[in-house]
Design a protein around this motif. Structure first.
Motif, short mmCIF file in Angstrom:
data_model
loop_
_atom_site.label_atom_id
_atom_site.label_comp_id
_atom_site.label_asym_id
_atom_site.label_seq_id
_atom_site.Cartn_x
_atom_site.Cartn_y
_atom_site.Cartn_z
N LYS B 53 -28.35 -19.11 -19.39
CA LYS B 53 -28.41 -17.59 -19.38
C LYS B 53 -29.58 -17.01 -20.17
CE LYS B 53 -24.83 -15.49 -17.30
NZ LYS B 53 -24.75 -14.41 -16.28
N GLU B 55 -30.42 -13.92 -21.00
CA GLU B 55 -30.04 -12.90 -21.86
C GLU B 55 -28.72 -12.92 -22.53
OE1 GLU B 55 -29.22 -9.31 -19.88
OE2 GLU B 55 -29.48 -8.10 -21.57
N TYR B 207 -7.56 -7.76 -21.71
CA TYR B 207 -8.90 -7.82 -21.42
C TYR B 207 -9.80 -9.03 -22.20
CZ TYR B 207 -13.23 -4.96 -20.08
OH TYR B 207 -14.02 -4.41 -19.23
N LEU B 219 -21.12 -17.37 -25.40
CA LEU B 219 -19.86 -17.86 -24.59
C LEU B 219 -20.20 -19.35 -24.10
CD1 LEU B 219 -17.30 -16.87 -23.38
CD2 LEU B 219 -18.38 -16.57 -21.35
N ALA C 76 -13.14 -11.65 -16.71
CA ALA C 76 -12.32 -10.45 -16.83
C ALA C 76 -13.41 -9.19 -17.46
CB ALA C 76 -11.46 -10.81 -18.05
N THR C 77 -14.20 -9.62 -18.20
CA THR C 77 -15.04 -8.64 -18.65
C THR C 77 -16.65 -8.78 -18.11
OG1 THR C 77 -16.28 -9.46 -20.57
CG2 THR C 77 -13.95 -8.98 -20.73
N PRO C 78 -17.55 -7.58 -18.08
CA PRO C 78 -18.73 -7.82 -17.58
C PRO C 78 -19.56 -8.78 -18.19
CG PRO C 78 -18.08 -5.49 -18.24
CD PRO C 78 -16.92 -6.15 -18.32
N ARG C 79 -19.28 -8.80 -19.64
CA ARG C 79 -20.05 -9.75 -20.51
C ARG C 79 -20.20 -11.02 -19.86
NH1 ARG C 79 -22.60 -5.89 -23.02
NH2 ARG C 79 -21.40 -4.81 -24.81
N GLN C 80 -19.19 -11.50 -19.38
CA GLN C 80 -19.13 -12.98 -18.82
C GLN C 80 -19.28 -13.14 -17.32
OE1 GLN C 80 -14.94 -13.54 -19.98
NE2 GLN C 80 -15.56 -13.01 -22.07
N ALA C 81 -19.63 -12.14 -16.54
CA ALA C 81 -19.63 -12.22 -15.25
C ALA C 81 -21.32 -12.47 -14.83
CB ALA C 81 -19.21 -10.89 -14.62
N ASP C 82 -21.41 -13.19 -13.67
CA ASP C 82 -22.71 -13.25 -13.11
C ASP C 82 -22.79 -12.32 -11.93
OD1 ASP C 82 -23.15 -15.57 -14.80
OD2 ASP C 82 -21.59 -16.44 -13.79
N ARG C 100 -22.47 1.25 -15.58
CA ARG C 100 -22.16 0.75 -17.08
C ARG C 100 -21.82 -0.65 -17.12
NH1 ARG C 100 -23.13 0.66 -21.28
NH2 ARG C 100 -21.49 0.71 -23.07
N SER C 101 -20.96 -0.93 -16.11
CA SER C 101 -20.48 -2.42 -16.05
C SER C 101 -21.83 -3.41 -15.69
CB SER C 101 -19.52 -2.68 -14.84
OG SER C 101 -18.44 -1.95 -15.28
N GLU C 103 -24.99 -3.02 -16.27
CA GLU C 103 -25.93 -2.82 -17.41
C GLU C 103 -25.38 -3.92 -18.53
OE1 GLU C 103 -26.85 1.29 -18.04
OE2 GLU C 103 -28.40 1.09 -16.67
N GLN C 104 -24.00 -4.00 -18.61
CA GLN C 104 -23.34 -4.65 -19.54
C GLN C 104 -23.41 -6.20 -19.29
OE1 GLN C 104 -19.42 -3.07 -20.40
NE2 GLN C 104 -20.21 -1.94 -22.06
N MET C 105 -23.66 -6.61 -17.85
CA MET C 105 -23.68 -8.07 -17.53
C MET C 105 -25.08 -8.79 -18.21
SD MET C 105 -22.23 -7.46 -13.79
CE MET C 105 -22.71 -9.20 -12.92
N GLN C 106 -24.84 -10.08 -18.46
CA GLN C 106 -25.96 -10.76 -19.13
C GLN C 106 -26.86 -11.30 -17.87
OE1 GLN C 106 -25.44 -10.89 -22.95
NE2 GLN C 106 -24.48 -9.44 -21.91
#
Lengths: 593, 300, 209
Positions: B53, B55, B207, B219, C76-82, C100-101, C103-106
């Motif tokens: 990734k 970022e 969550y 991660l 589950a969370t935007p941090r982990q999603a592509d 918001r979601s 912008e939180q994605m990587q």
């Protein structure tokens, strides 16, 4: 003037170190009335506890000397030091008792100097400690009646009943000081209400005097308590009871610690639990277990001094002492964060810090004694300890700042930081070189107690007949892996960005604000109550149990009183009945006639 | 030099076995649900994707160091587990450690990561950590007591010595001490974070649990260490109960057999709540362990 | 076109759409091609169930359609999603959460929009509260047509997206980064005072300069 007073105070705090270095092998006898004399000598066991004192007192005295001098506190502290040194150096019970009393009263007077002390706390403290002192007095009088001498020496010729009496009286006296269940009530109150720095002395040093007493027991009853009542499985039967007291103390106190909302109360309960391990290990009485007990005593002293001094610094800077009211101090007080981090690693007994070496020895000692159920109880307590350890670091340092003071706090003054650095350094060094601690500190004590020394092939290695580990290798591998992984991560491509705000959280698409309750410090451990065993333990308090006992006693007395009717016939009949039953029993046993 | 090469070989073996085993697990589950499922390499792809990734968001230094600590903890753990017996290779530094040390090392990393989760400031993550610690409290007691039965049987804590004592299938601890194996089996599944004890990291609960704030390459590091840790734990149980292995193929076969057993159990049972998990561990496996103690210690 | 044997219906349309996507990836090095290939093999999906399309998202993971065989799995969370899947029409209130979601994605991250609602508001075209053209607020990488598209169509869309990722074509996230001011101006027009706090997006501008 103030400066001179402070320097004098610091000099006084160095006296244990001075005593330890200059005493040598000599004995000092001080004749009293009627042929009695006070005898002072320095054996390896006393030397070990004097070493703890010598380490601890200057480190606590340094922050205590900060600000306007509190003359009364300085004087009482000096008296306390005198008492503790006296009881450690005493070669007979007289000196031990006098030292014990001096320690009790001076610590009590120091305790009530705090503004937080309530009547209940002060009363509980002095009543429990006086009970301990009087049990000690009774024990030493029984001892004197058996031997005709106050000198602390093996009790071999006495009758079984006399030996049991001494064992139980002295054991109870010292268990109160250690805070074994259900005699622990004064500890959470006292540690919580004492002046913040004095709590470090209470938890780190004064509680160790109870352990010193408990370690005297194997001296009085040689062959590691087995002489008292034979052996059970592979250990002494008399110690089995003691070990269970320790294990139950550890388990219950751990769950109580998890449910506390106040940092110092949590530390007090964790102190009870940690000393519970030591009591268990002393009960096992083998060389491995007692070695573990001594090691744990050392580690616990260092850890509790470190944690109490650090939290005293936090309370000083923020004025807050509850988990709900702190938070996110990691950026503002990084030194305190590291101190607590090292402290909880030692408290939880995680490798590579020395808490693990102590736990390892105790576990192996229990396996060696084949007391596996006790091992399970110890394991339960030491795993549950992870939860309160995590609370200790999460509540104040991580998460979100929950009070205005926590948002603006700064690092504690240097006189708090110096002891933290010293203690952290000691803990890390002992973790890398467990063999050094075994060779230099633990083995001499074991030899005085008549046990085989554990020995260490090298300073880095901890070796037992059951296998061991190498602290240097462990630290090198872990450190090396950490450095390599971090370096690889940095070298790899891709950018990293720091979140612009602590509220930049993945929060189901919402944007949390300062009003959103984000700090989980208060709720932690609440769901544990849903587990039946823990819920049952937390629903009962010792005070409640004791009140219940009172009620039951009153009810029983009422029942007994019902027998004493007003009419004389009934109780005359009762008296005759009792007489008949008693004489029948005696006749059946072949006595009397 | 030998130790360094050996360590690299162990890490590589663990990683490769890790993604293949977990890929197999996903495919096995898929076939049970009558679908094709992902390719067996899927976990490698997932992991690589995250490591590549471009970022990564961090919430301060502690948040960054948490995954590094957990990865270092995983590497340390697997280096202290001997993979083969009677061999110079795949030993790591296992001669300097023992079984109790390994049990404690297993939790060093997760606790380090718990600090990172805490410093992210996300309450869901901390909730997950608390659940994880609670489950740990439940599983560790029977797990440790079961292993203590083995340590007692061989009167040593050294994994090497326990392995060496099991020459021939008749001397496997699985045969000589079946109660101990029965005791540790379910806690072992829980320590692998597998169903039915996977409430901690289960996506729809709290969550995503402790991993809620981790994304990007961090991660990826977490996934990497998870795969290596899975294998290290499997190998440890193979060493203790299945007599260890004298070559790599035997090791893979035995670890796979054990993995198949745990996978089958995982696939068959629905998820338990945290307090149900703890209560279950303190009733069934711990009860069995107490029975084992009574049989082994008091009655002999 | 519609009578070919190897495709039918929307498949053929999809093929027409993809036919003129850049064919050659000669400009890419070996490493980039490998990275692209690994990325396309694993897509973690954040399914944002805004409209009726959510009901078509669920069967995607079940035994019948089994998107996991393409490496597509829920996050589950935007941090982990592509991949962010917008399934249907968006109210202004939901748009705020979607942004918001997103912008939180990587990065690298992609957006798939389902159905006509995301293009022109669909049957809600005259509603005061519905977003008409999603592409003005966040960059959409792939539209999947239909009202609503069936799971087969979704899979088709995902594979098309995978193909683009494999070829290393610039994703929508680069557009968002380059034109952040335009996107933010559009967002501000619908939100007014109700914009998310500045820290959620000001790092985009810092990165550009």
């Amino acid at each position: 003037m103030n400066l001179i007073l402070k320097l004098l105070f610091l000099a006084v705090s160095l006296t244990p170190a001075l005593t330890l270095l200059t005493w040598g092998d000599g004995t000092l006898a001080w004749p009293l009335f009627g042929g009695f004399e006070l005898l002072f000598e320095l054996g390896p066991l006393s030397a070990f506890f004097l070493l703890l004192l010598a380490l601890g007192t200057p480190l606590v005295a340094l922050p205590m000397a900060r600000g306007t001098p509190d003359r009364a506190a300085y004087g009482l502290f000096a008296l306390l030091l005198l008492g503790m040194q006296m009881l450690l150096l005493a070669g007979d019970f007289l000196g031990l008792f006098i030292g014990w009393e001096v320690m009790t009263w001076s610590s009590y007077l120091l305790l009530i100097r705090s503004t937080r002390t309530t009547l209940e706390g002060a009363q509980t403290y002095i009543l429990f400690n006086l009970a301990s002192a009087f049990l000690l007095l009774a024990g030493m009088l029984v001892f004197y009646s058996l031997t005709g001498d106050f000198r602390i020496a093996p009790l071999t010729e006495a009758s079984a009943a006399g030996r049991w009496a001494v064992f139980i009286l002295l054991g109870l006296a010292f268990l109160i000081k250690v805070g074994a269940l259900p005699l622990h009530r004064w500890i959470p109150l006292g540690y919580d209400q004492a002046p913040d720095l004095f709590s470090a002395v209470l938890a780190g040093l004064i509680s160790k005097m109870g352990l010193y007493g408990l370690l005297l027991l194997p001296t009085l009853f040689p062959d590691a308590l087995a002489g008292l009542s034979g052996r059970l499985l592979n250990g002494p039967a008399a110690g089995y009871g003691l070990a269970w007291i320790g294990a139950i103390t550890a388990v219950v106190a751990t769950f109580k610690a998890i449910s506390q909302q106040d940092i110092k109360r949590l530390l007090a309960y964790s102190s009870i639990a940690q000393l519970g391990y030591v009591v268990t290990a002393i009960g096992v009485g083998s060389s491995l277990a007692v070695g573990g007990a001594i090691f744990q005593t050392l580690v616990h002293t260092l850890v509790k001094l470190l944690l109490f001094i650090t939290f005293a610094g936090i309370v000083l800077q923020t004025g807050q002492r509850r988990f709900n009211d702190l938070g996110h101090l990691i950026d503002r007080m990084p030194m305190a964060f590291f101190a607590v981090l090292i402290g909880i690693i030692g408290l939880a007994g995680m490798p590579p810090l020395p808490g693990f070496a102590a736990k390892y020895l105790m576990f192996v000692g229990l396996i060696d004694a084949r007391w596996l159920l006790l091992l399970a109880a110890m394991m339960l307590s030491s795993t549950a300890a992870f939860i309160y350890c995590y609370r200790l670091i999460y509540g104040p340092f991580l998460g979100h700042a929950n009070s205005p003071e926590a948002r603006t706090a700064t690092e504690a003054p240097w006189s708090y930081l110096v002891p933290q650095v010293v203690l952290m350094g000691l803990l890390v060094l002992l973790g890398i070189f467990p063999g050094f601690a075994i060779e230099v500190i633990v083995d001499p004590v074991l030899m005085t107690l008549g046990l085989t020394p554990i020995g260490a092939p090298s300073w880095g290695e901890l070796a037992t007949p059951y296998g061991g580990y190498d602290g240097v290798v462990l630290m090198t591998v872990f450190g090396g892996a950490f450095v390599i992984v971090t370096a690889l991560f940095w070298l790899a491509r891709g950018q990293m960005r720091r979140a612009g705000s602590p509220y930049d959280l993945s929060f189901a698409g919402e944007v949390p604000t300062a009003d959103t309750p984000l700090h989980y410090g208060a709720g932690m451990g609440r769901e544990l109550r849903r587990i039946p065993l823990i819920g049952w333990i937390l629903a009962h308090t010792t005070a409640g149990v004791q009140a219940g006992l009172t009620r039951q006693t009153l009810a029983a007395a009422g029942l007994l009183g019902g027998l004493y009717r007003r009419d004389p016939q009934t109780w005359t009949l009762l008296a005759v009945l009792v007489l008949v039953v008693a004489s029948t029993l005696l006749a059946l046993n072949g006595g009397w006639f | 030099m030998h130790v360094l090469l050996d360590s690299l070989a162990m890490i590589a073996l663990c990683y490769v076995m890790g993604f293949l085993f977990q890929g197999f697990y996903r495919q096995f589950n898929a076939r049970l649900q009558r679908r094709w499922g992902p390719s067996i390499w899927q976990n490698l792809y997932d992991n690589m994707k995250f490591l590549l990734k471009s970022e990564t968001l961090i919430h301060g230094p502690m948040f960054f160091f948490g995954p590094m600590i957990i990865a270092a903890g995983a590497i340390t753990t697997l280096l202290f587990v001997p993979f083969l017996k009677d061999s110079d290779w795949l030993q790591g530094v296992s001669t300097h450690g023992n079984l109790i040390l390994i049990i404690y090392l297993l939790v060093v990393g997760p606790l380090g990561n718990a600090l990172a989760v805490g410093s992210s400031g996300n309450p869901f993550g901390v909730m997950g950590v608390t659940r994880g610690l609670t489950r740990l409290m439940g599983l560790e007691v029977p797990f440790f007591l079961g292993l203590a039965l083995v340590m007692l049987q061989h009167e040593t804590t050294s994994v090497h010595a326990i392995m060496a004592a099991q020459d021939g299938i008749a001397h496997w601890n699985l045969i000589t001490n079946p109660i101990a194996f029965a005791v540790i089996l379910l806690p072992f599944i829980a320590s692998q974070n597998a169903s039915p004890f996977d409430v901690v990291g289960a996506p729809v609960e709290v969550y995503a649990g402790p991993r809620v704030e981790f994304g990007g390459r961090l991660l990826g590091v977490l996934m990497t260490q998870n795969m290596m840790m899975t294998i290290a734990k499997l190998v440890l149980v193979v060493d203790l109960f299945l007599g260890g292995a004298s070559n790599v193929l035997e090791l893979i076969a035995k670890a796979f057999a054990l993995f198949l057993l745990t996978t089958a159990i995982s696939a068959a049972f629905p998820r338990l709540k945290t307090e149900q998990t703890v209560d279950f561990f303190w009733k069934v496996p711990l009860g069995l362990a107490v029975l084992g103690v009574v049989l082994n210690v008091w009655l002999i | 076109m519609y009578h070919k044997s190897d495709c039918e219906g929307f498949q053929c349309e999809q093929r027409m759409l993809e036919a003129n996507l850049g064919q050659d990836d000669a400009g890419l090095g070996v490493v980039e091609r490998l990275i692209g290939w690994l990325r396309q093999r694993s897509l973690f999906v954040l399914a944002y169930g805004t409209g009726c399309g959510a009901i078509e998202m669920r069967p995607l993971m079940t035994s019948r359609f089994d998107a996991e065989r393409f490496g597509i799995i829920g996050a589950a969370t935007p941090r982990q999603a592509d991949v962010l899947v917008i399934s249907g029409y968006l109210a202004v209130k939901t748009l705020k959460r979607v942004i918001r979601s997103y912008e939180q994605m990587q990065e690298p991250k992609y957006v798939i929009a389902l159905g006509s609602c995301t293009i022109n508001g669909g049957m809600y075209w005259d509603s005061y509260n519905t977003i008409k053209c999603l592409d003005h607020y966040i960059p959409v990488d792939m539209y999947i047509n239909g009202c609503m598209p069936r799971p087969e169509a979704l899979i088709e869309g995902f594979t098309a997206l995978q193909e683009r990722i494999r070829r290393g074509e610039p994703g929508g996230y680069q557009r968002y980064r380059d034109n952040i001011d335009w996107y933010k101006a559009n967002q501000r027009r619908v939100f007014g005072d109700n914009m998310p706090p500045a820290y959620t997006y000001d790092w985009y501008s810092e990165g550009a300069t």
